[in-house]
Motif scaffolding. Structure first.
Motif, PDB file in Angstrom:
ATOM      1  N   GLU A   1       0.816  -1.201   0.000  1.00 19.61           N
ATOM      2  CA  GLU A   1       0.000   0.000   0.000  1.00 19.61           C
ATOM      3  C   GLU A   1       0.860   1.265   0.000  1.00 19.61           C
ATOM      4  O   GLU A   1       0.553   2.230  -0.677  1.00 19.61           O
ATOM      5  N   GLN A   2       1.960   1.233   0.742  1.00 20.31           N
ATOM      6  CA  GLN A   2       2.871   2.367   0.762  1.00 20.31           C
ATOM      7  C   GLN A   2       3.540   2.556  -0.600  1.00 20.31           C
ATOM      8  O   GLN A   2       3.754   3.679  -1.038  1.00 20.31           O
TER       9      GLN A   2
ATOM     10  N   LYS B   1       2.245   1.827  -3.459  1.00 16.94           N
ATOM     11  CA  LYS B   1       1.236   2.357  -4.362  1.00 16.94           C
ATOM     12  C   LYS B   1       1.099   3.870  -4.227  1.00 16.94           C
ATOM     13  O   LYS B   1       0.939   4.574  -5.207  1.00 16.94           O
ATOM     14  N   THR B   2       1.124   4.353  -2.993  1.00 14.35           N
ATOM     15  CA  THR B   2       0.918   5.782  -2.766  1.00 14.35           C
ATOM     16  C   THR B   2       2.130   6.613  -3.172  1.00 14.35           C
ATOM     17  O   THR B   2       2.010   7.801  -3.395  1.00 14.35           O
ATOM     18  N   GLU B   3       3.288   6.011  -3.245  1.00 13.98           N
ATOM     19  CA  GLU B   3       4.502   6.771  -3.619  1.00 13.98           C
ATOM     20  C   GLU B   3       4.690   6.839  -5.071  1.00 13.98           C
ATOM     21  O   GLU B   3       4.241   6.934  -5.988  1.00 13.98           O
TER      22      GLU B   3
END
Length: 129
Positions: A124-125, A127-129
């Motif tokens: 998830e991290q 994906k957000t970066e």
């Protein structure tokens, strides 16, 4: 297994840093209190004024060591209590989630659940970066 060991190593390092910082702060506080009390006693008590400088320094150093030990111990106990609460909450969540899946929350299953959770959080991290 290495993820667990690295997490433990990080926690040990963090606890050491917390304890060191609190010990230094306690030592400074203890030195200030000891020095202040020695000065008050020197100017208000003739018996203390006649004592040697090494004896007075010894009393201040006792105060310093006392502050160091108490400050470090208090910080470490607080940190351990917080970690214990966090770990218990995480284990409770793991047992609940595993029970919803129909599994028994053994140590092995909780470790697998934690690895899955860590992998999902990393994905998830990413994906957000």
């Amino acid at each position: 297994m290495s993820n667990t060991r690295s997490r433990q190593r990080e926690d040990i390092d963090r606890a050491y840093d917390i304890q060191t910082r609190a010990g230094v702060e306690g030592a400074v506080r203890g030195t200030g209190v000891g020095t202040g009390l020695a000065m008050i006693a020197h100017f208000s008590w003739p018996w203390f004024r006649r004592q040697t400088l090494p004896f007075k320094s010894f009393l201040v150093s006792i105060s310093t060591i006392f502050g160091l030990v108490l400050g470090a111990e208090r910080a470490l106990l607080t940190h351990e209590a917080e970690r214990r609460q966090e770990e218990n909450a995480l284990r409770r969540q793991a047992r609940y989630d595993l029970a919803r899946r129909g599994l028994i929350g053994t140590e092995t299953e909780i470790a697998k659940w934690r690895a899955e959770r860590d992998a999902a959080l990393q994905a998830e991290q990413a994906k957000t970066e």
